[in-house]
Enzyme design. Structure first.
Site, PDB file in Angstrom:
ATOM      1  N   CYS A   1       4.227   2.242  12.391  1.00  0.00           N
ATOM      2  CA  CYS A   1       5.367   3.020  11.848  1.00  0.00           C
ATOM      3  C   CYS A   1       5.962   3.989  12.708  1.00  0.00           C
ATOM      4  O   CYS A   1       6.919   4.473  12.519  1.00  0.00           O
ATOM      5  CB  CYS A   1       4.658   3.748  10.760  1.00  0.00           C
ATOM      6  SG  CYS A   1       3.682   2.681   9.527  1.00  0.00           S
TER       7      CYS A   1
ATOM      8  N   ASN B   1      -6.110   3.688  10.117  1.00  0.00           N
ATOM      9  CA  ASN B   1      -5.452   2.582  10.834  1.00  0.00           C
ATOM     10  C   ASN B   1      -5.320   2.391  12.295  1.00  0.00           C
ATOM     11  O   ASN B   1      -5.103   1.638  13.054  1.00  0.00           O
ATOM     12  CB  ASN B   1      -3.990   2.702  10.146  1.00  0.00           C
ATOM     13  CG  ASN B   1      -3.225   3.634  10.315  1.00  0.00           C
ATOM     14  OD1 ASN B   1      -3.931   4.916  10.092  1.00  0.00           O
ATOM     15  ND2 ASN B   1      -2.079   3.602  10.545  1.00  0.00           N
TER      16      ASN B   1
ATOM     17  N   THR C   1       9.630  -7.332 -12.700  1.00  0.00           N
ATOM     18  CA  THR C   1       8.938  -8.806 -12.822  1.00  0.00           C
ATOM     19  C   THR C   1       8.159  -8.820 -11.619  1.00  0.00           C
ATOM     20  O   THR C   1       8.363  -8.607 -10.719  1.00  0.00           O
ATOM     21  CB  THR C   1      10.111  -9.925 -12.806  1.00  0.00           C
ATOM     22  OG1 THR C   1      11.159  -9.424 -13.884  1.00  0.00           O
ATOM     23  CG2 THR C   1       9.545 -11.194 -12.839  1.00  0.00           C
TER      24      THR C   1
ATOM     25  N   GLN D   1      -6.634  -0.852   5.047  1.00  0.00           N
ATOM     26  CA  GLN D   1      -7.239  -1.582   6.258  1.00  0.00           C
ATOM     27  C   GLN D   1      -8.790  -1.836   6.050  1.00  0.00           C
ATOM     28  O   GLN D   1      -9.420  -2.230   6.993  1.00  0.00           O
ATOM     29  CB  GLN D   1      -7.251  -0.340   7.278  1.00  0.00           C
ATOM     30  CG  GLN D   1      -5.932   0.012   7.768  1.00  0.00           C
ATOM     31  CD  GLN D   1      -5.139  -0.966   8.627  1.00  0.00           C
ATOM     32  OE1 GLN D   1      -5.853  -2.055   8.956  1.00  0.00           O
ATOM     33  NE2 GLN D   1      -3.978  -0.928   8.713  1.00  0.00           N
TER      34      GLN D   1
ATOM     35  N   SER E   1      -3.378  -3.384   0.309  1.00  0.00           N
ATOM     36  CA  SER E   1      -2.352  -4.260   0.789  1.00  0.00           C
ATOM     37  C   SER E   1      -2.602  -5.705   0.882  1.00  0.00           C
ATOM     38  O   SER E   1      -3.645  -6.011   1.331  1.00  0.00           O
ATOM     39  CB  SER E   1      -1.985  -3.575   2.062  1.00  0.00           C
ATOM     40  OG  SER E   1      -0.783  -4.136   2.580  1.00  0.00           O
ATOM     41  N   GLY E   2      -1.759  -6.503   0.893  1.00  0.00           N
ATOM     42  CA  GLY E   2      -1.584  -7.989   0.894  1.00  0.00           C
ATOM     43  C   GLY E   2      -1.483  -8.562   2.216  1.00  0.00           C
ATOM     44  O   GLY E   2      -2.629  -9.367   2.611  1.00  0.00           O
ATOM     45  N   HIS E   3      -0.805  -7.936   2.821  1.00  0.00           N
ATOM     46  CA  HIS E   3      -0.617  -8.414   4.443  1.00  0.00           C
ATOM     47  C   HIS E   3      -1.605  -7.948   5.472  1.00  0.00           C
ATOM     48  O   HIS E   3      -1.505  -8.302   6.733  1.00  0.00           O
ATOM     49  CB  HIS E   3       0.782  -8.233   4.937  1.00  0.00           C
ATOM     50  CG  HIS E   3       1.054  -6.874   5.359  1.00  0.00           C
ATOM     51  ND1 HIS E   3       1.285  -6.513   6.531  1.00  0.00           N
ATOM     52  CD2 HIS E   3       1.430  -5.797   4.409  1.00  0.00           C
ATOM     53  CE1 HIS E   3       1.521  -5.158   6.570  1.00  0.00           C
ATOM     54  NE2 HIS E   3       1.688  -4.901   5.402  1.00  0.00           N
TER      55      HIS E   3
ATOM     56  N   ALA F   1       0.857  -1.174   0.075  1.00  0.00           N
ATOM     57  CA  ALA F   1       0.005  -0.136  -0.029  1.00  0.00           C
ATOM     58  C   ALA F   1       0.789   1.349  -0.140  1.00  0.00           C
ATOM     59  O   ALA F   1       0.367   2.295  -0.774  1.00  0.00           O
ATOM     60  CB  ALA F   1      -1.039   0.084   1.349  1.00  0.00           C
ATOM     61  N   THR F   2       2.051   1.151   0.536  1.00  0.00           N
ATOM     62  CA  THR F   2       2.838   2.368   0.618  1.00  0.00           C
ATOM     63  C   THR F   2       3.265   2.784  -0.800  1.00  0.00           C
ATOM     64  O   THR F   2       3.275   3.856  -1.209  1.00  0.00           O
ATOM     65  CB  THR F   2       4.066   2.217   1.517  1.00  0.00           C
ATOM     66  OG1 THR F   2       3.834   1.847   2.922  1.00  0.00           O
ATOM     67  CG2 THR F   2       5.013   3.244   1.299  1.00  0.00           C
TER      68      THR F   2
END
Lengths: 499, 103
Positions: free
Chosen positions: A423, A250, A338, A278, A298-300, A170-171
């Protein structure tokens, strides 16, 4: 024969140089695992049929036991599958020596769902092709997997697969959207609107743009954490190119009125970017219904792998951006490089599960959230931060007055919590999000964020409730301020003489 | 050919056996949160489809459950290879023994 050679080498190493001696246990392990794999391959029994994990067991063993420096197998070492498996499991690495804390920091990151790992593993074992290779089957098979994943991501947010750009997270998506749109339209437009409670990466992108000569409006938020729509509309100028407001915060979990913001932006022909890291997979989102032009995912945060995310970029009406990363022209030329096929496959599966399980997960998380917040707010002098209604239940942010947040976190060693964004958790500054809500420093310092997720259990919530009650009481007993409050002294009325 | 009644009984038996295998395999997760989730999700999933009468829907559900089962077998094996310490709320008895079931 090979084994004895390694042994001799290792012995020589022990005598001559310490650096070889240090590497010798590893050599022993490698040889022992090779023996184990031979034994296993000769056996016809298996406990998992599909993935042929007999091989997997032997190969994973080497790095696992390398720390424990397992002794070499005795000369006539013979073992059935069951025995060798048992030995491997005995050597399996046990991390830490104490009990593991309860994980309640789901806004920082989420555990990887085993179903997601199951999809990813085959890309780390056999399917290693470059998805951009057009000339052979290795490339085609990973390309198919990438496109399937893209479709899952698109379906989760109601988009077209062609509008999904894979990024590192996401960043990166936020940087790409904010800087990309602003720079592309800089000849005609030089103004951007965002809010004070945005994630650091959006705010920092805006700061960089200010250095480049752009004007940025940082909208204040109301005391419930929501953006005032009238204020937003008033801030839009003819030269405004982008509005960036996050969907779910968040730190405090409030849900911004993105439908209304989208309408306002569309009316004024301004692009609307939302950081939905989020929100995606947790609350229903439709990019067309909400008139979203750019979105960061975001994936995580949705039980997927770390290091992967996506950026939704609308095609009609077309949003144009200047790419940050240039090169081979992958991903419509917006993000060269890639593609990480294993991560993307996992991310896609995480999105598929999130879509399928959203009603079930929401019900579970809402129940736990209600149990937790009811219990905590029943305590004296506790305040919920952020709006109680427009609120994602998986994020509960509560201030415990007269207790210092950091010391409460220290007292709650058996629970993994945070006082705010991961963060900024290294600094002792009070959260800028809470200060933007108008909370005074003392209250901002005493806030704790509880993140509930798919894998949180009722037992964990009950444990947390008890632990927090007990330790907040304990810490307050130590505090002279608390004593004064109990005696009925208004702390505001005190004139502190020494500063 | 079997009568509808016979098919219904055999489907019931298949579903029941699948349910028991899913629960047994779920217990093999060494990670507390994954173990509890797998058990809860299996129980709730079967409970939600308890009154299902459409043969097509039943078949879809059972096919999905079979896929879940093979995934669980692989992932519980992975979970047993990388073991971590007990979680604070975890009771000793609910943890699987350090052994992969060969059944």
């Amino acid at each position: 024969m090979q084994v004895s050679m390694i042994r001799q080498l290792a012995k020589a190493g022990l005598r001559s140089s310490s650096s070889i001696a240090r590497s010798s246990p590893r050599a022993f392990v490698a040889s022992s695992s090779a023996t184990a794999s031979r034994h296993q391959l000769s056996s016809s029994r298996s406990y998992v049929s599909e993935s042929k994990s007999r091989k997997a067991v032997a190969t994973t063993d080497a790095p696992l036991t390398s720390h424990t420096s397992a002794p070499p197998p005795p000369p006539g070492f013979k073992s059935a599958l069951d025995e060798s498996t048992a030995e491997i499991l005995q050597n399996a690495e046990l991390l830490d020596s104490e009990k593991r804390p309860i994980y309640l920091d789901m806004q920082a990151t989420t555990p990887l769902d085993p179903r997601v790992l199951d999809v990813m593993l085959k890309f780390y074992t056999g399917l290693y092709g470059n998805p951009h290779s057009r000339t052979h089957a290795y490339g085609w098979e990973t390309d198919t997997a990438v496109e399937e994943a893209r479709a899952h991501v698109a379906k989760l947010i109601g988009a077209d697969p062609k509008e999904i750009i894979f990024t590192s997270g996401a960043t990166e998506s936020n940087n790409m959207s904010v800087k990309g749109v602003a720079r592309f339209y800089k000849n005609r437009k030089n103004h951007i609107i965002t809010s004070q409670t945005e994630h650091k990466c959006v705010l920092d992108s805006c700061r960089h743009l200010q250095d480049e000569g752009f004007e940025v409006t940082y909208l204040p938020v109301q005391s419930n954490g929501l953006v005032d729509l009238e204020e937003l509309e008033a801030a839009i100028r003819p030269e405004t190119s982008l509005v960036s407001i996050m969907t779910v915060n968040n730190e405090i979990g409030v849900i911004q009125p993105i439908d209304e913001i989208g309408q306002i932006c569309r009316k004024h022909k301004v692009f609307f970017h939302t950081d939905a890291a989020q929100a995606v997979g947790k609350i229903p989102i439709d990019v067309n219904k909400s008139n979203i032009d750019l979105m960061s995912i975001s994936g995580h945060k949705i039980y997927g792998p770390k290091g992967i995310g996506a950026c939704y970029v609308r095609r009609r009406p077309r949003v144009r951006l200047e790419p940050i990363i240039t090169g081979g022209g992958q991903e419509r030329g917006l993000r060269s490089g890639t593609l990480a096929a294993p991560l993307i496959a996992g991310f896609g599966e995480a999105c598929r599960i999130a879509k399928e399980e959203m009603p079930y997960d929401s019900k579970h998380i809402s129940t736990l959230s209600k149990r937790l917040s009811d219990g905590l707010l029943a305590m004296d002098h506790t305040i919920r931060n952020g709006d109680a209604e427009r609120h994602y239940p998986g994020c509960v942010n509560i201030s415990f007055a007269y207790v210092e947040g950091e010391s409460l976190l220290m007292a709650l060693k058996d629970i993994a919590l945070s006082s705010g964004s991961a963060c900024t958790s290294a600094s002792l500054e009070p959260s800028y999000v809470l200060r933007a809500l108008g909370a005074d420093d003392a209250l901002a310092h005493s806030s704790i964020r509880f993140g509930i997720g798919r894998f949180t259990t009722v037992e964990e919530i009950d444990y947390v409730l008890n632990a927090v009650k007990e330790r907040v009481t304990f810490l307050r007993e130590l505090s002279p301020l608390w004593e004064m409050v109990q005696e009925g002294i208004d702390l505001e009325s005190i004139e502190w003489s020494q500063h | 050919m079997s009568t509808p009644a016979q098919t219904a009984t055999s489907t019931r038996a298949v579903a029941f056996s699948l349910y028991r295998s899913l629960l047994r395999t779920s217990r093999q997760f060494t990670a507390y949160n994954f173990r509890e989730y797998a058990l809860r999700r299996t129980r709730d999933g079967f409970r939600d489809h308890k009154a299902e009468s459409d043969p097509r829907a039943i078949e879809d559900f059972l096919t999905k459950a079979e896929k879940e089962l093979s995934m669980l077998k692989r992932q519980t094996a992975v979970s047993q290879m990388y073991q971590f310490n007990e979680q604070v709320v975890e009771s000793k008895h609910s943890r699987p023994h350090r052994r992969i079931s060969t059944a």
